[in-house]
Scaffold this motif. Structure first.
Motif, PDB file in Angstrom:
ATOM      1  N   GLU A 185       0.828  -1.198   0.000  1.00  0.00           N
ATOM      2  CA  GLU A 185       0.000   0.000   0.000  1.00  0.00           C
ATOM      3  C   GLU A 185       0.869   1.258   0.000  1.00  0.00           C
ATOM      4  N   SER A 186       0.307   2.329  -0.499  1.00  0.00           N
ATOM      5  CA  SER A 186       0.967   3.635  -0.441  1.00  0.00           C
ATOM      6  C   SER A 186      -0.105   4.707  -0.507  1.00  0.00           C
ATOM      7  N   GLY A 187       0.274   5.934  -0.153  1.00  0.00           N
ATOM      8  CA  GLY A 187      -0.628   7.062  -0.303  1.00  0.00           C
ATOM      9  C   GLY A 187      -1.243   7.594   0.977  1.00  0.00           C
ATOM     10  N   GLY A 188      -0.966   6.951   2.102  1.00  0.00           N
ATOM     11  CA  GLY A 188      -1.519   7.453   3.346  1.00  0.00           C
ATOM     12  C   GLY A 188      -0.872   8.763   3.760  1.00  0.00           C
ATOM     13  N   ARG A 225      -5.698   9.592  -1.891  1.00  0.00           N
ATOM     14  CA  ARG A 225      -5.848   8.407  -2.730  1.00  0.00           C
ATOM     15  C   ARG A 225      -4.816   7.374  -2.319  1.00  0.00           C
ATOM     16  N   LEU A 226      -5.318   6.212  -1.945  1.00  0.00           N
ATOM     17  CA  LEU A 226      -4.445   5.099  -1.595  1.00  0.00           C
ATOM     18  C   LEU A 226      -4.266   4.194  -2.810  1.00  0.00           C
ATOM     19  N   SER A 227      -3.097   3.590  -2.890  1.00  0.00           N
ATOM     20  CA  SER A 227      -2.813   2.609  -3.937  1.00  0.00           C
ATOM     21  C   SER A 227      -2.397   1.300  -3.291  1.00  0.00           C
ATOM     22  N   CYS A 228      -2.675   0.217  -3.989  1.00  0.00           N
ATOM     23  CA  CYS A 228      -2.263  -1.109  -3.550  1.00  0.00           C
ATOM     24  C   CYS A 228      -1.732  -1.847  -4.766  1.00  0.00           C
ATOM     25  N   ALA A 229      -0.425  -2.049  -4.794  1.00  0.00           N
ATOM     26  CA  ALA A 229       0.206  -2.728  -5.911  1.00  0.00           C
ATOM     27  C   ALA A 229       0.371  -4.210  -5.586  1.00  0.00           C
ATOM     28  N   ALA A 230      -0.107  -5.051  -6.482  1.00  0.00           N
ATOM     29  CA  ALA A 230      -0.020  -6.500  -6.290  1.00  0.00           C
ATOM     30  C   ALA A 230       1.058  -7.079  -7.194  1.00  0.00           C
TER      31      ALA A 230
END
Length: 125
Positions: A6-9, A19-24
């Motif tokens: 996760e990122s963006g916090g 806006r949060l992102s979650c890279a899989a």
């Protein structure tokens, strides 16, 4: 195995947006759905929203409906959480999660097989 990051916090004033992102990565072809959960201090982890990777069906908790929007970019194996009109009660650690089953209840944390490390969201009043 599926890895989630996760990122963006961050810190934002009430009424603001993040806006949060979650890279899989890893065996992403096995993922049927991904979701966001959050956990505030002293509280249990709670469902926020989820999205099916095939068909794009979305699910929202009543507390965020109309303010949060989940989306995904299958080509990038990334999920997003756009959070608008944030409130102090949205303060929590936000986790993304991946479910490799086609038929689980997307609102239940126990249905998810993989979790990210979490990202802190703090909303000041």
């Amino acid at each position: 195995q599926v890895q989630l990051v996760e990122s963006g916090g961050g810190l934002v004033q009430a009424g603001g947006s993040l806006r949060l992102s979650c890279a899989a990565s890893g065996r992403t072809f096995s993922v049927y759905a991904t979701g966001w959960f959050r956990q505030a201090p002293g509280k249990e982890r709670e469902f926020v929203t989820a999205i099916a990777w095939f068909g794009g069906v979305t699910y929202y908790a009543d507390s965020v409906k109309g303010r949060f929007t989940i989306s995904r970019d299958n080509a990038k194996n990334t999920m997003y959480l756009q959070m608008n009109n944030l409130k102090p009660e949205d303060t929590a650690v936000y986790y993304c999660a991946a479910d490799i089953s086609p038929s689980h209840n997307r609102r239940v944390a126990g249905a998810y097989d993989y979790w990210g490390q979490g990202t802190q969201v703090t909303v000041s009043s």
